[in-house]
Scaffold this motif. Structure first.
Motif, PDB file in Angstrom:
ATOM      1  N   ASP A 209      24.759  16.294 -32.852  1.00  0.00           N
ATOM      2  CA  ASP A 209      24.095  16.533 -31.647  1.00  0.00           C
ATOM      3  C   ASP A 209      23.618  14.906 -31.000  1.00  0.00           C
ATOM      4  OD1 ASP A 209      23.814  19.013 -30.942  1.00  0.00           O
ATOM      5  OD2 ASP A 209      22.554  19.395 -32.789  1.00  0.00           O
ATOM      6  N   ILE A 210      23.346  14.029 -32.153  1.00  0.00           N
ATOM      7  CA  ILE A 210      23.231  12.633 -31.789  1.00  0.00           C
ATOM      8  C   ILE A 210      24.442  11.811 -31.392  1.00  0.00           C
ATOM      9  CG2 ILE A 210      22.475  10.571 -32.828  1.00  0.00           C
ATOM     10  CD1 ILE A 210      20.086  11.960 -33.952  1.00  0.00           C
ATOM     11  N   ALA A 211      25.579  12.389 -31.934  1.00  0.00           N
ATOM     12  CA  ALA A 211      26.645  11.793 -31.626  1.00  0.00           C
ATOM     13  C   ALA A 211      27.395  12.148 -30.159  1.00  0.00           C
ATOM     14  CB  ALA A 211      27.629  11.868 -32.744  1.00  0.00           C
ATOM     15  N   LYS A 212      26.747  13.057 -29.791  1.00  0.00           N
ATOM     16  CA  LYS A 212      27.488  13.700 -28.460  1.00  0.00           C
ATOM     17  C   LYS A 212      26.629  12.624 -27.357  1.00  0.00           C
ATOM     18  CE  LYS A 212      24.719  17.573 -27.713  1.00  0.00           C
ATOM     19  NZ  LYS A 212      24.619  18.966 -27.714  1.00  0.00           N
ATOM     20  N   LEU A 213      25.687  11.947 -27.538  1.00  0.00           N
ATOM     21  CA  LEU A 213      24.990  11.463 -26.354  1.00  0.00           C
ATOM     22  C   LEU A 213      25.636  10.278 -25.843  1.00  0.00           C
ATOM     23  CD1 LEU A 213      21.223  11.481 -28.155  1.00  0.00           C
ATOM     24  CD2 LEU A 213      22.339  13.040 -26.403  1.00  0.00           C
ATOM     25  N   LYS A 214      25.709   9.854 -24.382  1.00  0.00           N
ATOM     26  CA  LYS A 214      26.514   9.125 -23.843  1.00  0.00           C
ATOM     27  C   LYS A 214      25.906   7.757 -24.127  1.00  0.00           C
ATOM     28  CE  LYS A 214      28.033   7.204 -19.466  1.00  0.00           C
ATOM     29  NZ  LYS A 214      28.310   6.092 -20.162  1.00  0.00           N
ATOM     30  N   GLY A 215      24.514   7.496 -24.080  1.00  0.00           N
ATOM     31  CA  GLY A 215      24.076   6.418 -24.433  1.00  0.00           C
ATOM     32  C   GLY A 215      24.448   5.662 -25.917  1.00  0.00           C
ATOM     33  N   VAL A 216      24.208   6.569 -26.923  1.00  0.00           N
ATOM     34  CA  VAL A 216      24.659   6.434 -28.049  1.00  0.00           C
ATOM     35  C   VAL A 216      26.127   5.852 -28.286  1.00  0.00           C
ATOM     36  CG1 VAL A 216      24.837   7.362 -30.416  1.00  0.00           C
ATOM     37  CG2 VAL A 216      22.756   7.835 -29.282  1.00  0.00           C
ATOM     38  N   ARG A 217      26.795   6.646 -27.692  1.00  0.00           N
ATOM     39  CA  ARG A 217      28.429   6.348 -27.943  1.00  0.00           C
ATOM     40  C   ARG A 217      28.733   5.021 -27.222  1.00  0.00           C
ATOM     41  NH1 ARG A 217      30.555  10.605 -30.525  1.00  0.00           N
ATOM     42  NH2 ARG A 217      32.436   9.291 -30.769  1.00  0.00           N
TER      43      ARG A 217
ATOM     44  N   ASN B  92      29.954  24.745 -36.818  1.00  0.00           N
ATOM     45  CA  ASN B  92      29.098  24.059 -35.773  1.00  0.00           C
ATOM     46  C   ASN B  92      29.334  22.623 -35.343  1.00  0.00           C
ATOM     47  OD1 ASN B  92      26.436  23.793 -33.909  1.00  0.00           O
ATOM     48  ND2 ASN B  92      25.526  22.856 -35.914  1.00  0.00           N
ATOM     49  N   ARG B  93      29.583  21.672 -36.355  1.00  0.00           N
ATOM     50  CA  ARG B  93      30.236  20.427 -35.801  1.00  0.00           C
ATOM     51  C   ARG B  93      31.394  20.463 -35.348  1.00  0.00           C
ATOM     52  NH1 ARG B  93      29.865  15.964 -39.682  1.00  0.00           N
ATOM     53  NH2 ARG B  93      30.270  17.297 -41.661  1.00  0.00           N
ATOM     54  N   ASP B  94      32.464  21.232 -35.698  1.00  0.00           N
ATOM     55  CA  ASP B  94      33.621  21.311 -35.047  1.00  0.00           C
ATOM     56  C   ASP B  94      33.397  21.406 -33.594  1.00  0.00           C
ATOM     57  OD1 ASP B  94      35.145  20.885 -37.287  1.00  0.00           O
ATOM     58  OD2 ASP B  94      36.023  22.823 -37.548  1.00  0.00           O
ATOM     59  N   SER B  95      32.556  22.630 -33.243  1.00  0.00           N
ATOM     60  CA  SER B  95      32.260  23.166 -32.025  1.00  0.00           C
ATOM     61  C   SER B  95      31.706  22.086 -31.166  1.00  0.00           C
ATOM     62  CB  SER B  95      31.967  24.562 -31.948  1.00  0.00           C
ATOM     63  OG  SER B  95      31.029  24.445 -30.573  1.00  0.00           O
ATOM     64  N   ILE B  96      30.736  21.446 -31.639  1.00  0.00           N
ATOM     65  CA  ILE B  96      30.219  20.034 -30.839  1.00  0.00           C
ATOM     66  C   ILE B  96      30.969  18.995 -30.843  1.00  0.00           C
ATOM     67  CG2 ILE B  96      28.160  18.516 -30.510  1.00  0.00           C
ATOM     68  CD1 ILE B  96      26.479  20.425 -32.487  1.00  0.00           C
ATOM     69  N   ASP B  97      31.583  18.363 -31.728  1.00  0.00           N
ATOM     70  CA  ASP B  97      32.571  17.435 -31.743  1.00  0.00           C
ATOM     71  C   ASP B  97      33.796  17.427 -30.782  1.00  0.00           C
ATOM     72  OD1 ASP B  97      30.925  16.228 -33.579  1.00  0.00           O
ATOM     73  OD2 ASP B  97      32.291  16.570 -35.285  1.00  0.00           O
ATOM     74  N   SER B  98      34.179  18.593 -30.777  1.00  0.00           N
ATOM     75  CA  SER B  98      35.434  18.758 -29.687  1.00  0.00           C
ATOM     76  C   SER B  98      35.215  19.491 -28.433  1.00  0.00           C
ATOM     77  CB  SER B  98      36.554  19.855 -30.621  1.00  0.00           C
ATOM     78  OG  SER B  98      35.863  21.018 -30.922  1.00  0.00           O
ATOM     79  N   THR B  99      34.064  19.959 -28.300  1.00  0.00           N
ATOM     80  CA  THR B  99      33.653  20.392 -26.833  1.00  0.00           C
ATOM     81  C   THR B  99      33.022  19.400 -25.969  1.00  0.00           C
ATOM     82  OG1 THR B  99      31.794  21.560 -27.455  1.00  0.00           O
ATOM     83  CG2 THR B  99      33.991  22.627 -27.307  1.00  0.00           C
ATOM     84  N   ARG B 100      32.287  18.197 -26.518  1.00  0.00           N
ATOM     85  CA  ARG B 100      31.345  17.359 -25.953  1.00  0.00           C
ATOM     86  C   ARG B 100      32.272  16.794 -24.721  1.00  0.00           C
ATOM     87  NH1 ARG B 100      31.086  13.658 -30.874  1.00  0.00           N
ATOM     88  NH2 ARG B 100      33.273  12.286 -30.741  1.00  0.00           N
ATOM     89  N   GLU B 101      31.203  16.148 -23.887  1.00  0.00           N
ATOM     90  CA  GLU B 101      31.761  15.852 -22.696  1.00  0.00           C
ATOM     91  C   GLU B 101      32.428  14.213 -23.022  1.00  0.00           C
ATOM     92  OE1 GLU B 101      29.311  15.331 -18.726  1.00  0.00           O
ATOM     93  OE2 GLU B 101      28.900  17.109 -19.617  1.00  0.00           O
ATOM     94  N   ILE B 102      31.911  13.381 -23.608  1.00  0.00           N
ATOM     95  CA  ILE B 102      32.249  12.110 -23.830  1.00  0.00           C
ATOM     96  C   ILE B 102      32.924  11.825 -25.244  1.00  0.00           C
ATOM     97  CG2 ILE B 102      31.490   9.846 -23.831  1.00  0.00           C
ATOM     98  CD1 ILE B 102      29.773  11.111 -21.638  1.00  0.00           C
ATOM     99  N   ALA B 103      34.230  11.406 -24.958  1.00  0.00           N
ATOM    100  CA  ALA B 103      34.951  11.353 -26.242  1.00  0.00           C
ATOM    101  C   ALA B 103      35.194  12.513 -27.296  1.00  0.00           C
ATOM    102  CB  ALA B 103      34.482   9.840 -26.957  1.00  0.00           C
TER     103      ALA B 103
END
Ligand code: DC
Length: 218
Positions: free
Chosen positions: A98-106, A176-187
């Motif tokens: 959830d933290i890794a999907k944030l644009k500012g963080v990335r 849960n992580r597979d789903s967030i990591d592969s469907t997030r908007e950024i990277a």
């Protein structure tokens, strides 16, 4: 020279990346550990996981050092403190995606990771190394394995490090992580078109290492 190794959790990336780096005498950069270190800081400071602005502020102020030990192990330092063990705890794993999907963080991590890469020869593992961080790298690999096998590996790893988690919990975390990591908007997690795909489900670590080494171009 950059060697990029991407893939989902439990596909064997860090095991393989570490060995390859050791054999080639390259630096090993575990980019997942960087997102984990940030997550640890956010949790320790009791910041609301929905407070994006504060999380990005913390990321901007973060000092992360990755030290490759002569025995092949990796030490992760957060603001000068060794957090190598803490960042693998389930309380971190639960929130890291959830933290890794944030644009500012990335954006911040991208700069840090490119900076590490500029220090010299590097093997980096993660989710977006071949697609976003080093899209021009000549050596890209995408490691994958069947879901059940990845769950088995992660469960074993956690047991070995003394974490008492059920296979069921590991399974739902990975899902849960597979789903967030592969469907997030950024990277999102994705194989780069020019990456070599290796299914590690039924092959030994040594075989994967040999396959990777055989493909590496100077
Ligand atoms: O590889 P790992 O399980 O330690 O990674 C932890 C999380 O960090 C993972 O769920 C997604 C995120 N990550 C990422 O978004 N991009 C990377 N390059 C590496 C990790």
């Amino acid at each position: 020279m950059i060697v990029a190794i991407d893939g989902p959790a439990g596909a064997g990336k860090s095991t393989i990346a570490k060995i390859i780096a050791e054999k080639l005498r390259f630096l090993y950069i575990d980019t997942g550990a960087m997102y984990r270190a940030l997550t640890l800081k956010v949790i320790e400071q009791d910041i609301d996981i929905k407070d994006t602005q504060r999380i990005v502020e913390i990321a901007a102020d973060l000092s992360i050092d990755l030290i490759n030990n002569p025995d092949g192990s990796l030490k992760v330092f957060l603001d000068g403190r060794d957090v190598s063990r803490q960042i693998r705890e389930p309380r971190i794993t639960k929130f890291v995606s959830d933290i890794a999907k944030l644009k500012g963080v990335r954006d911040i991590m991208l700069k840090l990771q490119r900076g590490f890469g500029e220090r010299g020869n590097c093997v980096l593992d993660g989710r977006d190394i071949g697609t976003i961080v080093f899209p021009d790298a000549k050596n890209k690999f995408y490691l994958d394995a069947h879901f059940k096998e990845r769950v088995k590996r992660r469960h074993k790893e956690l047991n070995v490090s003394g974490e008492d988690v059920s296979a069921q919990d590991v399974e739902s975390d990975l899902q849960n992580r597979d789903s967030i990591d592969s469907t997030r908007e950024i990277a999102p997690l994705k194989k780069a078109e020019d990456a070599i795909y290796i299914d590690t489900t039924n092959i030994s670590i040594e075989e994967v290492v040999n396959k990777v080494l055989k493909e590496i171009k100077p």
